[in-house]
Design a protein around this motif. Structure first.
Motif, mmCIF file in Angstrom:
data_model
loop_
_atom_site.group_PDB
_atom_site.id
_atom_site.type_symbol
_atom_site.label_atom_id
_atom_site.label_comp_id
_atom_site.label_asym_id
_atom_site.label_seq_id
_atom_site.Cartn_x
_atom_site.Cartn_y
_atom_site.Cartn_z
ATOM 1 N N ALA A 13 37.013 36.795 40.554
ATOM 2 C CA ALA A 13 38.354 36.223 40.380
ATOM 3 C C ALA A 13 38.310 34.756 40.733
ATOM 4 O O ALA A 13 37.634 34.340 41.690
ATOM 5 C CB ALA A 13 39.348 36.949 41.266
ATOM 6 N N LYS A 16 43.493 32.409 40.080
ATOM 7 C CA LYS A 16 44.710 32.187 39.296
ATOM 8 C C LYS A 16 45.745 33.253 39.642
ATOM 9 O O LYS A 16 45.407 34.420 39.840
ATOM 10 C CB LYS A 16 44.402 32.240 37.807
ATOM 11 C CG LYS A 16 43.553 31.077 37.304
ATOM 12 C CD LYS A 16 43.337 31.197 35.813
ATOM 13 C CE LYS A 16 42.483 30.058 35.282
ATOM 14 N NZ LYS A 16 42.239 30.170 33.829
ATOM 15 N N LEU A 18 48.000 34.708 37.854
ATOM 16 C CA LEU A 18 48.101 35.795 36.880
ATOM 17 C C LEU A 18 46.757 36.427 36.560
ATOM 18 O O LEU A 18 46.679 37.351 35.755
ATOM 19 C CB LEU A 18 48.740 35.271 35.575
ATOM 20 C CG LEU A 18 50.169 34.742 35.724
ATOM 21 C CD1 LEU A 18 50.684 34.226 34.377
ATOM 22 C CD2 LEU A 18 51.106 35.840 36.247
ATOM 23 N N GLY A 19 45.711 35.916 37.177
ATOM 24 C CA GLY A 19 44.388 36.465 36.959
ATOM 25 C C GLY A 19 43.717 35.874 35.738
ATOM 26 O O GLY A 19 44.303 35.065 35.009
ATOM 27 N N ASP A 20 42.464 36.251 35.487
ATOM 28 C CA ASP A 20 41.697 35.759 34.344
ATOM 29 C C ASP A 20 41.492 36.887 33.332
ATOM 30 O O ASP A 20 41.182 38.024 33.713
ATOM 31 C CB ASP A 20 40.334 35.249 34.812
ATOM 32 C CG ASP A 20 40.487 34.098 35.795
ATOM 33 O OD1 ASP A 20 40.877 33.006 35.368
ATOM 34 O OD2 ASP A 20 40.236 34.338 37.003
ATOM 35 N N LYS A 33 41.527 40.007 38.883
ATOM 36 C CA LYS A 33 42.352 39.463 39.959
ATOM 37 C C LYS A 33 41.624 39.668 41.280
ATOM 38 O O LYS A 33 40.617 40.392 41.341
ATOM 39 C CB LYS A 33 43.708 40.167 40.002
ATOM 40 C CG LYS A 33 44.608 39.894 38.812
ATOM 41 C CD LYS A 33 45.969 40.554 39.035
ATOM 42 C CE LYS A 33 46.934 40.204 37.926
ATOM 43 N NZ LYS A 33 48.282 40.793 38.160
ATOM 44 N N LYS A 37 39.458 44.643 39.136
ATOM 45 C CA LYS A 37 39.267 44.375 37.712
ATOM 46 C C LYS A 37 39.942 45.491 36.903
ATOM 47 O O LYS A 37 39.679 46.680 37.153
ATOM 48 C CB LYS A 37 37.777 44.319 37.387
ATOM 49 C CG LYS A 37 37.021 43.267 38.222
ATOM 50 C CD LYS A 37 35.512 43.360 38.025
ATOM 51 C CE LYS A 37 34.793 42.368 38.933
ATOM 52 N NZ LYS A 37 33.309 42.442 38.779
#
Length: 408
Positions: A13, A16, A18-20, A33, A37
């Motif tokens: 992660a 971010k 909102l995650g990647d 996140k 995952k």
């Protein structure tokens, strides 16, 4: 570019909010996140954008996630919203977990308890708890196959040599399955597929003494028997009233009117579910009055030796007969009914309809209607007294009328 197992395992992660997102194709991507995952699938249904959760890595691998994606796309092609289908599937799994065979069987027992005598209810419950629930009780009833019932229940009982009980247990399971069908839990009773699969049971009548001279010896053995007061009284009363063994041992003092010399067995205890009236001979009343000081303070006339909260064991009378030297192929507790039926009909030439009334069999009048429970009561009362007097004569070795081959 499609994802690889190595990338999915190593990707971290980035922080971010909102995650990647890392696309794999066909609308599927890996959402990374800090907590973990997650596999996701973006799709459109009727023009509306939606997202479907495909699972969490590493419990759901890349290959497994792709399988779920492909299944969802097939559903879309068939006009099915995979999100709704997934919720329904989860709900079905929850329902299946709640509707185990044990849960449904106990619900069936409670809902149908009014249709069975208390003693039968206890017996059916015991059979389920001993021979069924330990083996298929935790399984969702919708997942159980005929082979499960055969291998895990019936075959175990057959291996113990109790073939008749195996048939009876499968019948009970069938009633549970049919109840589940009725309430919408399953589609069919799988035990119907077991027809012919169980070891066949030869039907045999209950062993009984039906010759007067032998009956006289039996009565002498009964009166010489030295056992527990309940067993002694039960033995002495059995030939006088010739009710079914379960009805005798479940007798309650509240059902007895010794002053009126009557025993009224409630419909809930009777096989035909009709109240049964048993006129008591003088001898029967004497036996009950002798027993009353021992058990009259409790509910049951013949209470269990271990606890007064239950009635006498179903094996008590048969065990006493064995102790007296009567093998099971010679005389049984149920055999007192056949003894009375045969001798009263063929020797004493009592009216067949009165005998059948007293056996609590269904008897119809000339118009084909069932007689009520008090039909011919005075005649039945006189017949029961004649029978008791005759048994006394047999016991003391008085004149024994030879068994006739046919009635006049």
């Amino acid at each position: 570019m499609a994802l690889t197992d190595t990338f999915v395992r190593q990707v971290k992660a980035t922080g971010k909010a909102l995650g990647d997102k890392y696309a794999d194709g066909g609308g599927m991507y890996l959402l990374v996140k800090a907590p973990g995952k997650y596999w996701r699938l973006d799709y459109r249904f009727h023009g509306k954008r939606k997202t479907l959760a495909l699972g969490v890595y590493p419990a759901v691998t890349l290959a497994k996630a792709r399988q779920r994606r492909d299944k969802a796309r097939e559903q879309l092609a068939d006009g099915i919203d995979p999100g709704i289908a997934q919720r329904e599937e989860k709900r079905a799994k929850v329902d299946a977990a709640a509707n185990t065979f044990e849960a449904v069987s106990r619900e069936w027992l409670a809902k149908t308890s009014g249709k069975r005598a208390a003693i039968t209810q206890a017996k059916v419950t015991s059979w389920l708890e001993k021979d069924v629930l330990p083996f298929i009780g935790k399984l969702p009833i919708a997942s159980i196959k005929a082979k499960d019932v055969l291998d895990k229940v019936a075959r175990r009982m057959e291996a113990r040599g109790i073939h008749e009980s195996a048939h009876r247990i499968v019948q009970i399971c069938s009633q549970v399955f049919r109840y589940a069908v009725a309430v919408g839990v399953i589609e069919r009773d799988v035990t119907t597929d077991l027809r012919g699969a169980l070891v066949a049971v030869k039907k045999a009548n209950y062993a009984a003494i039906t010759e007067p001279k032998q009956a006289g010896q039996l009565m002498r053995s009964i009166y010489a028997y030295a056992g527990h007061p309940c067993a002694v009284a039960g033995l002495k009363l059995s030939p006088l009233v010739f009710v079914r063994p379960g009805e005798l041992r479940a007798a309650e003092w509240a059902e007895m009117d010794l002053d009126a010399a009557e025993w009224r067995i409630p419909a809930t205890k009777m096989k035909m579910k009709v109240e049964h009236l048993v006129p008591l001979s003088r001898q029967a009343v004497d036996i009950l009055r002798t027993l009353q000081p021992f058990t009259g303070h409790g509910r049951y006339v013949f209470p269990s030796i271990r606890t007064g909260e239950r009635c006498m064991s179903e094996n008590t009378i048969n065990a006493a007969l064995r102790g007296m030297g009567y093998a099971k192929d010679v005389m049984t507790a149920h055999g007192f009914r056949a003894m009375a039926r045969t001798i009263m009909d063929e020797v004493l030439e009592e009216r067949t309809d009165l005998i059948e009334h007293q056996l609590a069999h269904m008897v119809k009048d000339p118009n084909g209607r069932a007689y009520n429970r008090t039909a011919h009561l005075p005649a039945r009362r006189a017949m029961m007294q004649r029978w008791a007097d005759y048994l006394d004569k047999l016991r003391i070795g008085a004149e024994v009328i030879p068994l006739r081959k046919s009635k006049k």
